[in-house]
Design a protein around this motif. Structure first.
Motif, PDB file in Angstrom:
ATOM      1  N   ARG A 181      -7.126  -5.458  -5.640  1.00  0.00           N
ATOM      2  CA  ARG A 181      -6.621  -5.677  -6.987  1.00  0.00           C
ATOM      3  C   ARG A 181      -5.882  -4.533  -7.722  1.00  0.00           C
ATOM      4  NH1 ARG A 181      -7.729  -5.614 -12.381  1.00  0.00           N
ATOM      5  NH2 ARG A 181      -9.625  -4.447 -12.016  1.00  0.00           N
ATOM      6  N   THR A 182      -6.471  -3.356  -7.265  1.00  0.00           N
ATOM      7  CA  THR A 182      -6.313  -2.019  -8.220  1.00  0.00           C
ATOM      8  C   THR A 182      -5.464  -1.192  -7.540  1.00  0.00           C
ATOM      9  OG1 THR A 182      -8.238  -0.775  -7.825  1.00  0.00           O
ATOM     10  CG2 THR A 182      -8.393  -2.476  -9.631  1.00  0.00           C
ATOM     11  N   ALA A 183      -4.700  -0.471  -8.411  1.00  0.00           N
ATOM     12  CA  ALA A 183      -3.896   0.630  -7.663  1.00  0.00           C
ATOM     13  C   ALA A 183      -4.723   1.618  -6.801  1.00  0.00           C
ATOM     14  CB  ALA A 183      -3.149   1.505  -8.572  1.00  0.00           C
ATOM     15  N   ALA A 184      -5.909   1.869  -7.356  1.00  0.00           N
ATOM     16  CA  ALA A 184      -7.011   2.691  -6.598  1.00  0.00           C
ATOM     17  C   ALA A 184      -7.754   2.237  -5.350  1.00  0.00           C
ATOM     18  CB  ALA A 184      -8.216   2.860  -7.640  1.00  0.00           C
ATOM     19  N   GLU A 185      -7.899   0.715  -5.325  1.00  0.00           N
ATOM     20  CA  GLU A 185      -8.038   0.090  -4.028  1.00  0.00           C
ATOM     21  C   GLU A 185      -7.225   0.248  -3.100  1.00  0.00           C
ATOM     22  OE1 GLU A 185     -11.102  -3.437  -6.115  1.00  0.00           O
ATOM     23  OE2 GLU A 185      -8.959  -3.676  -5.889  1.00  0.00           O
ATOM     24  N   LYS A 186      -5.785  -0.198  -3.637  1.00  0.00           N
ATOM     25  CA  LYS A 186      -4.806  -0.049  -2.410  1.00  0.00           C
ATOM     26  C   LYS A 186      -4.789   1.413  -1.999  1.00  0.00           C
ATOM     27  CE  LYS A 186      -2.527  -3.294  -5.292  1.00  0.00           C
ATOM     28  NZ  LYS A 186      -1.382  -3.846  -6.214  1.00  0.00           N
ATOM     29  N   ALA A 187      -4.740   2.452  -3.145  1.00  0.00           N
ATOM     30  CA  ALA A 187      -4.628   4.049  -2.358  1.00  0.00           C
ATOM     31  C   ALA A 187      -5.726   4.227  -1.313  1.00  0.00           C
ATOM     32  CB  ALA A 187      -4.606   4.882  -3.445  1.00  0.00           C
ATOM     33  N   ASP A 188      -7.123   3.770  -1.666  1.00  0.00           N
ATOM     34  CA  ASP A 188      -8.115   3.867  -0.819  1.00  0.00           C
ATOM     35  C   ASP A 188      -7.659   3.146   0.564  1.00  0.00           C
ATOM     36  OD1 ASP A 188      -9.698   5.532  -2.419  1.00  0.00           O
ATOM     37  OD2 ASP A 188     -10.898   3.777  -3.013  1.00  0.00           O
ATOM     38  N   LEU A 189      -7.414   1.843   0.809  1.00  0.00           N
ATOM     39  CA  LEU A 189      -6.879   1.267   2.103  1.00  0.00           C
ATOM     40  C   LEU A 189      -5.795   1.938   2.655  1.00  0.00           C
ATOM     41  CD1 LEU A 189      -7.010  -2.301   0.598  1.00  0.00           C
ATOM     42  CD2 LEU A 189      -8.555  -1.118   2.187  1.00  0.00           C
ATOM     43  N   ARG A 190      -5.100   2.579   2.039  1.00  0.00           N
ATOM     44  CA  ARG A 190      -3.853   3.097   2.727  1.00  0.00           C
ATOM     45  C   ARG A 190      -4.233   4.774   3.449  1.00  0.00           C
ATOM     46  NH1 ARG A 190       1.280   3.565   3.866  1.00  0.00           N
ATOM     47  NH2 ARG A 190       2.571   5.540   3.677  1.00  0.00           N
ATOM     48  N   ARG A 191      -5.111   5.210   2.565  1.00  0.00           N
ATOM     49  CA  ARG A 191      -5.947   6.491   2.947  1.00  0.00           C
ATOM     50  C   ARG A 191      -6.706   6.482   4.456  1.00  0.00           C
ATOM     51  NH1 ARG A 191     -10.718   8.404   2.079  1.00  0.00           N
ATOM     52  NH2 ARG A 191     -10.876   6.934   0.171  1.00  0.00           N
ATOM     53  N   ILE A 192      -7.576   5.313   4.300  1.00  0.00           N
ATOM     54  CA  ILE A 192      -8.386   4.864   5.547  1.00  0.00           C
ATOM     55  C   ILE A 192      -7.864   4.171   6.582  1.00  0.00           C
ATOM     56  CG2 ILE A 192     -10.582   3.413   5.997  1.00  0.00           C
ATOM     57  CD1 ILE A 192     -11.385   3.652   2.889  1.00  0.00           C
ATOM     58  N   HIS A 193      -6.927   3.309   6.464  1.00  0.00           N
ATOM     59  CA  HIS A 193      -6.639   2.856   7.311  1.00  0.00           C
ATOM     60  C   HIS A 193      -5.023   3.141   7.908  1.00  0.00           C
ATOM     61  CE1 HIS A 193      -9.886   0.052   7.612  1.00  0.00           C
ATOM     62  NE2 HIS A 193      -9.890   0.017   6.107  1.00  0.00           N
ATOM     63  N   GLY A 194      -4.331   3.929   7.085  1.00  0.00           N
ATOM     64  CA  GLY A 194      -2.979   4.045   7.195  1.00  0.00           C
ATOM     65  C   GLY A 194      -2.016   3.080   7.335  1.00  0.00           C
ATOM     66  N   ALA A 195      -2.158   1.844   6.479  1.00  0.00           N
ATOM     67  CA  ALA A 195      -1.370   0.887   6.431  1.00  0.00           C
ATOM     68  C   ALA A 195      -0.407   0.931   5.382  1.00  0.00           C
ATOM     69  CB  ALA A 195      -2.253  -0.327   6.525  1.00  0.00           C
ATOM     70  N   ASP A 196       0.733   0.314   5.558  1.00  0.00           N
ATOM     71  CA  ASP A 196       1.781  -0.161   4.638  1.00  0.00           C
ATOM     72  C   ASP A 196       1.642  -1.201   3.472  1.00  0.00           C
ATOM     73  OD1 ASP A 196       3.251   2.338   5.885  1.00  0.00           O
ATOM     74  OD2 ASP A 196       3.312   0.843   7.377  1.00  0.00           O
ATOM     75  N   LEU A 197       1.025  -2.163   3.916  1.00  0.00           N
ATOM     76  CA  LEU A 197       0.914  -3.369   2.991  1.00  0.00           C
ATOM     77  C   LEU A 197      -0.444  -4.137   3.627  1.00  0.00           C
ATOM     78  CD1 LEU A 197       3.549  -6.038   3.967  1.00  0.00           C
ATOM     79  CD2 LEU A 197       3.023  -4.116   5.439  1.00  0.00           C
ATOM     80  N   VAL A 198      -0.944  -4.905   2.875  1.00  0.00           N
ATOM     81  CA  VAL A 198      -2.204  -5.616   3.077  1.00  0.00           C
ATOM     82  C   VAL A 198      -2.043  -7.162   2.859  1.00  0.00           C
ATOM     83  CG1 VAL A 198      -2.920  -5.224   0.547  1.00  0.00           C
ATOM     84  CG2 VAL A 198      -4.664  -5.642   2.344  1.00  0.00           C
ATOM     85  N   LEU A 214      -3.472  -5.678 -10.553  1.00  0.00           N
ATOM     86  CA  LEU A 214      -3.314  -7.193 -10.788  1.00  0.00           C
ATOM     87  C   LEU A 214      -4.431  -7.367 -11.946  1.00  0.00           C
ATOM     88  CD1 LEU A 214      -3.336  -8.663  -7.191  1.00  0.00           C
ATOM     89  CD2 LEU A 214      -1.373  -8.431  -8.704  1.00  0.00           C
ATOM     90  N   PRO A 215      -4.007  -8.445 -12.855  1.00  0.00           N
ATOM     91  CA  PRO A 215      -5.138  -8.759 -13.880  1.00  0.00           C
ATOM     92  C   PRO A 215      -6.340  -9.173 -13.222  1.00  0.00           C
ATOM     93  CG  PRO A 215      -3.201  -9.999 -13.918  1.00  0.00           C
ATOM     94  CD  PRO A 215      -2.703  -9.219 -12.583  1.00  0.00           C
ATOM     95  N   ARG A 216      -7.558  -8.458 -13.762  1.00  0.00           N
ATOM     96  CA  ARG A 216      -8.739  -8.580 -13.427  1.00  0.00           C
ATOM     97  C   ARG A 216      -9.171 -10.341 -13.119  1.00  0.00           C
ATOM     98  NH1 ARG A 216      -9.386  -6.582 -18.388  1.00  0.00           N
ATOM     99  NH2 ARG A 216     -10.555  -8.038 -19.947  1.00  0.00           N
ATOM    100  N   LEU A 237       0.886  -1.069   0.115  1.00  0.00           N
ATOM    101  CA  LEU A 237       0.087  -0.060   0.119  1.00  0.00           C
ATOM    102  C   LEU A 237       0.869   1.247  -0.041  1.00  0.00           C
ATOM    103  CD1 LEU A 237      -2.736  -0.906   2.661  1.00  0.00           C
ATOM    104  CD2 LEU A 237      -2.840  -1.424   0.291  1.00  0.00           C
ATOM    105  N   ASP A 238       2.222   1.171   0.556  1.00  0.00           N
ATOM    106  CA  ASP A 238       3.069   2.203   0.496  1.00  0.00           C
ATOM    107  C   ASP A 238       3.695   2.252  -0.908  1.00  0.00           C
ATOM    108  OD1 ASP A 238       5.221   3.908   0.870  1.00  0.00           O
ATOM    109  OD2 ASP A 238       5.918   3.096   2.811  1.00  0.00           O
TER     110      ASP A 238
END
Length: 248
Positions: free
Chosen positions: A140-157, A189-191, A92-93
């Protein structure tokens, strides 16, 4: 097996490892000596030795419920002194690179619960730490990862570690997590990965053929993912071996 022969049961382990997918720990299992397998109705526990330490390992399949059940089985049968949640994680970072080893010092889940990791192996010196978020579906997507980082302040998932951390805390077992970055924060990641991979990590053959029929270029994507995954597994195995060797 001839009747009347009783094989020895599991022995106490120095390290218990919970992983989701066979590919994540296959290179580590190849390094074990004196391997024995204890087959259950859903999972098999692999027991072996590495650098004079007893290692017990279980592959659970993906998700928190499976991971917790695997941790329960390991603790009940092998009573490990140290329980590890090990495997792949998505970055996520944006600063994390694919193939990088991360030893988290904090685990959170989507419900907002937090689990501090007080055990940090000696091998973790100089390695990245950070916050690991456990979710219930592949990011799966960069947008989903960015949202998770913004909401939870995490570095990886990942999809398992918080359940193993919670269970270890309940049982009073020392716990740590070791993760290798399988995909970076900026990449999708590939859908098709959402439909062709089963919860146990196996490939759904029918879904794979259907995906190839719809988008032939997926073959190249999947081969690249396989190659990257195998490289990540080799890196993870090397670090796990270093961790086991360094145990006091």
């Amino acid at each position: 097996m001839p009747s009347g022969i009783v094989l020895p049961g599991p022995v106490p382990a120095d390290v218990g490892i919970v992983a989701a997918l066979p590919i994540e720990v296959a290179p580590l299992i190849e390094r074990l000596k004196g391997v024995r397998r204890f087959r259950g109705p859903r999972s098999t526990v692999v027991e072996g030795e590495l650098h004079g330490r007893v290692v017990a390992l279980i592959v659970t399949g993906m998700g928190r419920k499976r991971a917790q059940a695997g941790a329960d089985l390991l603790i009940a049968g092998h009573r490990p002194l140290l329980l590890l949640s090990a495997g792949y994680a998505g970055a996520l970072d944006p600063g994390l690179q694919r193939g990088e080893i991360v030893v988290p010092d904090r685990v959170v889940n989507v419900e907002g619960n937090s689990f501090e990791i007080t055990t940090r192996p000696a091998s973790a010196q100089g390695r990245r730490s950070g916050t690991l978020l456990t979710v219930d579906a592949v990011a799966r997507t960069a947008a989903e990862k960015a949202d998770l980082r913004r909401i939870h302040g995490a570095d990886l998932v990942d999809m398992e570690t918080s359940a193993v951390a919670a269970f270890a805390a309940e049982r009073g077992t020392r716990f740590a997590s070791i993760r290798v970055v399988s995909d970076d924060a900026r990449s999708d990641l590939p859908r098709e990965v959402l439909t062709i991979t089963g919860e146990t990590g196996g490939v759904r053959v029918g879904a794979t053929f259907a995906a190839i029929w719809k988008r032939p270029a997926v073959v190249g994507d999947l081969l690249r993912m396989r190659e990257q995954a195998m490289d990540a597994s080799d890196r993870l195995a090397a670090f796990l071996e270093e961790t086991i060797r360094s145990l006091g």
